[in-house]
Scaffold this active site. Structure first.
Site, PDB file in Angstrom:
ATOM      1  N   ASP A   1      -1.007   1.295  -3.978  1.00  0.00           N
ATOM      2  CA  ASP A   1      -1.839   0.256  -4.590  1.00  0.00           C
ATOM      3  C   ASP A   1      -3.177   0.805  -5.077  1.00  0.00           C
ATOM      4  O   ASP A   1      -4.076   0.040  -5.433  1.00  0.00           O
ATOM      5  CB  ASP A   1      -2.040  -0.924  -3.631  1.00  0.00           C
ATOM      6  CG  ASP A   1      -2.861  -0.551  -2.394  1.00  0.00           C
ATOM      7  OD1 ASP A   1      -2.777   0.610  -1.961  1.00  0.00           O
ATOM      8  OD2 ASP A   1      -3.572  -1.423  -1.874  1.00  0.00           O
TER       9      ASP A   1
ATOM     10  N   ASP B   1      -5.883   2.320  -3.799  1.00  0.00           N
ATOM     11  CA  ASP B   1      -7.221   2.179  -3.217  1.00  0.00           C
ATOM     12  C   ASP B   1      -7.678   3.484  -2.563  1.00  0.00           C
ATOM     13  O   ASP B   1      -8.829   3.638  -2.236  1.00  0.00           O
ATOM     14  CB  ASP B   1      -7.329   0.978  -2.252  1.00  0.00           C
ATOM     15  CG  ASP B   1      -6.359   1.032  -1.089  1.00  0.00           C
ATOM     16  OD1 ASP B   1      -5.519   1.943  -1.045  1.00  0.00           O
ATOM     17  OD2 ASP B   1      -6.440   0.131  -0.228  1.00  0.00           O
TER      18      ASP B   1
ATOM     19  N   ASP C   1      -2.331   6.412  -3.303  1.00  0.00           N
ATOM     20  CA  ASP C   1      -1.278   5.671  -2.610  1.00  0.00           C
ATOM     21  C   ASP C   1      -0.757   4.573  -3.555  1.00  0.00           C
ATOM     22  O   ASP C   1      -1.215   4.464  -4.695  1.00  0.00           O
ATOM     23  CB  ASP C   1      -1.784   5.116  -1.273  1.00  0.00           C
ATOM     24  CG  ASP C   1      -2.879   4.084  -1.431  1.00  0.00           C
ATOM     25  OD1 ASP C   1      -3.569   4.111  -2.461  1.00  0.00           O
ATOM     26  OD2 ASP C   1      -3.043   3.241  -0.529  1.00  0.00           O
TER      27      ASP C   1
ATOM     28  N   SER D   1       0.814  -1.223   0.000  1.00  0.00           N
ATOM     29  CA  SER D   1       0.000   0.000   0.000  1.00  0.00           C
ATOM     30  C   SER D   1       0.848   1.275   0.000  1.00  0.00           C
ATOM     31  O   SER D   1       1.568   1.531  -0.953  1.00  0.00           O
ATOM     32  CB  SER D   1      -0.974  -0.028   1.167  1.00  0.00           C
ATOM     33  OG  SER D   1      -1.866   1.039   1.090  1.00  0.00           O
TER      34      SER D   1
HETATM   35 MG    MG Z   1      -3.640   1.391  -0.133  1.00  0.00          MG
END
Ligand code: MG
Length: 451
Positions: free
Chosen positions: A241, A243, A239, A96
């Site tokens: 990844d 999400d 961020d 992340s």
């Molecule tokens: Mg994330």
């Protein structure tokens, strides 16, 4: 409290190839595969260690008898979307917003939701007992690749918003993907919506040369300057990844995640004529004010995006989120989704024909204050109980830590899961009241530590 040995709030995160080695990843994935026994999709972010860990995860899954579908590099919510629609399980290789030397492994169930605690504990048991199920040579399944998911995911996001209205608005958007997984989605999504897109840090790069993967105000100074200097309508950052979505308004102001959450909540409720909103106990009262005004109902869970996602599924909720800019649209993906968040925000700006700063200015306004105070881990439970007893003249919520409501606002006192501290987070209409409430929270911890 659980006794998990490897898993954190969502998956396992460790130093890549030092702790999170191929051996570690393979054994963990074999334990997960033993429980799933089906077709499992695997995807990951742009970290240098992702291919190394991904191949180990694939080996582990195959050894436990799973069929593997390699989705390539893509955002976490795109993997969750694919699993929910096509597969029995999924593994996401990402850390992340952690720094580039880390990596992690997240497991999801057939609905694309992070797996429950009980399943994580079973995986740990198998991991430490060295006994994941291994199939015989003639039971080993195949690896397929599916490189269509990214395009399909982008198309599905576009189909959920008013493309014509967004095209007509001709918005100029600066996008900072932080060299992460959003490089493959957000610029294409916004161009598909007819926005004028200016990219920065949009070449995937595991060294993350442009900025730290965590989209904080300090880390987004280049984006803030670009939005101002280019006269853009807004800035979008993600961020690692992809999400979470963070917005910068047309003046270059950093928009806090709870504001974005409140803005999207308002328009989701208007569009749908009301509905159930799920958030955590640490989120702004603005969420409740908006729900009241637009026929919504709010349920608060303990802190954690997985808990919000599960509650949304169980209660058939409309929309949910957290104060950090992670918004969940359960009809599409049971997890935080940066792409649909981005599309919704440009849709709101386009349809309302108002700037982002104006839209944010129309939301209920609260001031918040954060503090922390030291407390040994073994005393945390007792201190919380004592505080709850001592403040019983007020309305108190002990779902997660102790949240105390007064006429001025509220303060939540929560133990950190990783450090010997309590965090106090207060919110009130007036700044001085928020400060007072946060200080009161600290004084309560200190007072009940002494007894
Ligand atoms: Mg994330």
């Amino acid at each position: 409290m659980t006794n998990k040995r490897l898993f954190g709030t969502f998956g396992v995160r460790r130093l890549a190839n030092k702790v999170l080695t191929p051996e570690f990843a393979s054994k963990l994935a074999a334990a997960y595969g033993t429980l799933v026994k089906g077709s499992v999709a695997v995807g990951g972010d742009t970290r240098t260690s992702t291919p190394l860990i991904k191949h180990a995860v694939i080996s582990g899954l195959l050894s436990s008898g799973c069929k593997v579908i390699d989705l390539g590099i893509l955002p976490t919510p795109a993997v969750q979307y694919a699993v929910r629609n096509y597969y029995d399980g999924g593994v996401i290789i990402t850390a992340s917003h952690n720094p580039p030397h880390d990596n992690g492994i997240k497991f999801v169930d057939a609905d694309g939701i992070g797996i429950p605690d009980e399943m994580e504990e079973k995986i740990e048991d198998m991991f430490f007992a060295e006994n994941p199920g291994r199939v015989s040579w003639d039971q080993i399944a195949e690896v397929e690749t599916n490189s269509n998911i990214i395009d399909e995911y982008i198309e599905k996001v576009i189909s959920r918003v008013d493309v014509e209205a967004i095209r007509d608005a001709g918005l100029k958007v600066v996008v900072d993907c932080g060299s992460g997984a959003a490089c493959f989605t957000t610029p294409y999504l916004l161009r598909g919506l007819g926005c004028q897109v200016i990219t920065m840090n949009c070449q995937p790069d595991g060294f993350v040369p442009g900025r730290d993967p965590e989209p904080t105000e300090d880390n987004l100074q280049d984006l803030i300057n670009a939005v101002k200097n280019l006269g853009a309508d807004l800035g979008i950052a993600h961020d690692g990844d992809a999400d979470r979505t963070i917005c910068i308004d047309e003046y270059g102001n950093f928009v806090f995640g709870d504001k974005t959450f409140a803005l999207v909540e308002k328009f989701m409720l208007i569009e749908n004529g009301g509905g159930l909103i799920v958030t955590t106990v640490a989120t702004s009262s603005a969420i409740y004010d908006i729900a009241e005004e637009y026929s919504g109902e709010v349920i608060a869970t303990r802190v954690g995006d997985l808990l919000v996602a599960r509650e949304l599924k169980e209660k058939n909720g409309l929309f949910g989120g957290e104060e950090n800019g992670g918004l969940i649209f359960p009809e599409f993906v049971y997890g935080r989704d940066a792409a649909l968040t981005t599309a919704k925000i440009v849709e709101i700006i386009a349809k309302e024909k108002k700037s982002l700063s104006t839209l944010i200015g129309e939301l209920p306004s609260y001031r918040s204050e954060k503090r922390k105070v030291e407390c040994p881990d073994d005393l945390k439970e007792e201190v919380m109980e004592r505080i709850a007893q001592a403040t019983c003249e007020f309305e108190v919520d002990t779902k997660d830590g102790v949240k105390i409501f007064t006429d001025e606002g509220w303060v939540i006192i929560r133990p950190s899961g990783t450090e010997p501290i309590f965090r106090c987070f207060a919110e009130a209409k007036k700044e001085e009241d928020a400060k007072k409430m946060a200080e009161w929270g600290i004084s309560l911890v200190l007072e009940h530590l002494k007894d």
